[in-house]
Design an enzyme around this catalytic site. Structure first.
Site, PDB file in Angstrom:
ATOM      1  N   ASP A 169     -39.691 -23.270  43.807  1.00  0.00           N
ATOM      2  CA  ASP A 169     -40.062 -21.893  42.966  1.00  0.00           C
ATOM      3  C   ASP A 169     -39.874 -20.951  43.952  1.00  0.00           C
ATOM      4  O   ASP A 169     -39.607 -20.933  45.006  1.00  0.00           O
ATOM      5  CB  ASP A 169     -41.703 -22.173  42.782  1.00  0.00           C
ATOM      6  N   ASP A 225     -42.210 -17.162  44.110  1.00  0.00           N
ATOM      7  CA  ASP A 225     -43.400 -16.637  44.493  1.00  0.00           C
ATOM      8  C   ASP A 225     -44.128 -17.783  45.028  1.00  0.00           C
ATOM      9  O   ASP A 225     -44.664 -18.687  44.316  1.00  0.00           O
ATOM     10  CB  ASP A 225     -44.033 -16.005  43.181  1.00  0.00           C
ATOM     11  N   ILE A 251     -47.190 -18.449  35.423  1.00  0.00           N
ATOM     12  CA  ILE A 251     -47.068 -17.950  34.067  1.00  0.00           C
ATOM     13  C   ILE A 251     -46.200 -16.799  33.841  1.00  0.00           C
ATOM     14  O   ILE A 251     -46.216 -15.892  34.783  1.00  0.00           O
ATOM     15  CB  ILE A 251     -48.479 -18.071  33.338  1.00  0.00           C
ATOM     16  N   ARG A 260     -44.937 -12.960  32.387  1.00  0.00           N
ATOM     17  CA  ARG A 260     -46.030 -11.658  32.342  1.00  0.00           C
ATOM     18  C   ARG A 260     -46.501 -11.371  31.249  1.00  0.00           C
ATOM     19  O   ARG A 260     -47.547 -10.865  31.147  1.00  0.00           O
ATOM     20  CB  ARG A 260     -45.089 -10.449  33.114  1.00  0.00           C
ATOM     21  N   SER A 281     -39.590 -16.069  37.141  1.00  0.00           N
ATOM     22  CA  SER A 281     -39.486 -14.316  37.490  1.00  0.00           C
ATOM     23  C   SER A 281     -38.265 -13.975  37.002  1.00  0.00           C
ATOM     24  O   SER A 281     -37.249 -14.487  37.489  1.00  0.00           O
ATOM     25  CB  SER A 281     -39.690 -14.402  38.869  1.00  0.00           C
TER      26      SER A 281
END
Length: 226
Positions: A9, A11, A47, A49, A118
């Protein structure tokens, strides 16, 4: 069986952009007269935006305040604020333990991919100097179902040409952990608040990551399953 790929992942795993997301959402919320704090920001991990804006509206009891198109516009406005903040990132923002792990993995012939929802992943990786370290960066725009659905991790593995059973997935959110597990991969959680299925291996921070730790635990799990 030994792992052939590690899927990350972005972030909270490769770099901590949580603060940037918080500042961007906080700016938008203030402009709209909505309540938003750091505790609420934790609900937005993993999740999209658009979904995140829905959560903020729900927490304020204003789910019906905007139509679908308006909500998308607001989410995009937040993304503009976030992209401004992304330009402040540097190589110093790579989280502890990540660079040595990437170097070890590469030296041992293990392939690597980024499985992040993202849409700014490529730019973030460019800013922190890791863009050339990965064989594959999954495009969330081409993924129909986001985490906790396994699609983004399965897409990453498919692009690498490696079986999910031979992959390790690393994420810092419950949705990500469940995505990895549902994909049939070995799941490593980084400081995850477990509210559902637990990861195969839980670590307090990325500083605890190393290839030896991942290999040892992955192989032990596979032996137990066999």
């Amino acid at each position: 069986m030994k792992p052939k790929a590690i899927l990350f992942d972005l972030d909270g795993v490769l770099t901590d952009t949580a603060e940037l997301h918080y500042l961007a959402w906080k700016r938008l919320a203030d402009e709209l007269g909505l309540s938003f704090d750091r505790q609420q920001n934790e609900e937005l991990k993993g999740i999209s935006r658009t979904e995140s804006f829905e959560v903020i509206l729900r927490n304020n009891g204003q789910t019906d305040r905007y139509g679908k198109e308006e909500k998308e516009n607001m989410a995009n406005r937040k993304n503009g604020y976030y992209r401004e903040l992304v330009e402040t990132l540097t190589e110093k923002d790579v989280l502890p333990g990540i660079k040595p792990l990437l170097e070890e993995a590469r030296a041992n012939g293990i392939r690597m991919g980024v499985a992040s929802v993202s849409h700014n992943a490529v730019r973030v990786l460019e800013r922190i100097g890791l863009i050339d370290r990965f064989d594959v960066i999954a495009d969330p725009a081409k993924v129909k179902r986001l985490k906790p659905d396994p699609e983004i991790f399965l897409t990453c593995a498919d692009q690498l040409g490696i079986s999910p059973a031979e992959c390790i997935g690393i994420d810092d959110a419950q949705a990500g952990v469940e995505s990895i597990l549902s994909a049939g991969m070995y799941a490593v959680g980084i400081h995850v608040t477990v509210t559902g299925k637990a990861p195969d291996l839980m670590l307090a921070s990325t500083a605890d990551l190393s290839l030896s730790v991942l290999m040892k635990n992955f192989c032990q799990k596979k032996q137990t399953v066999v």
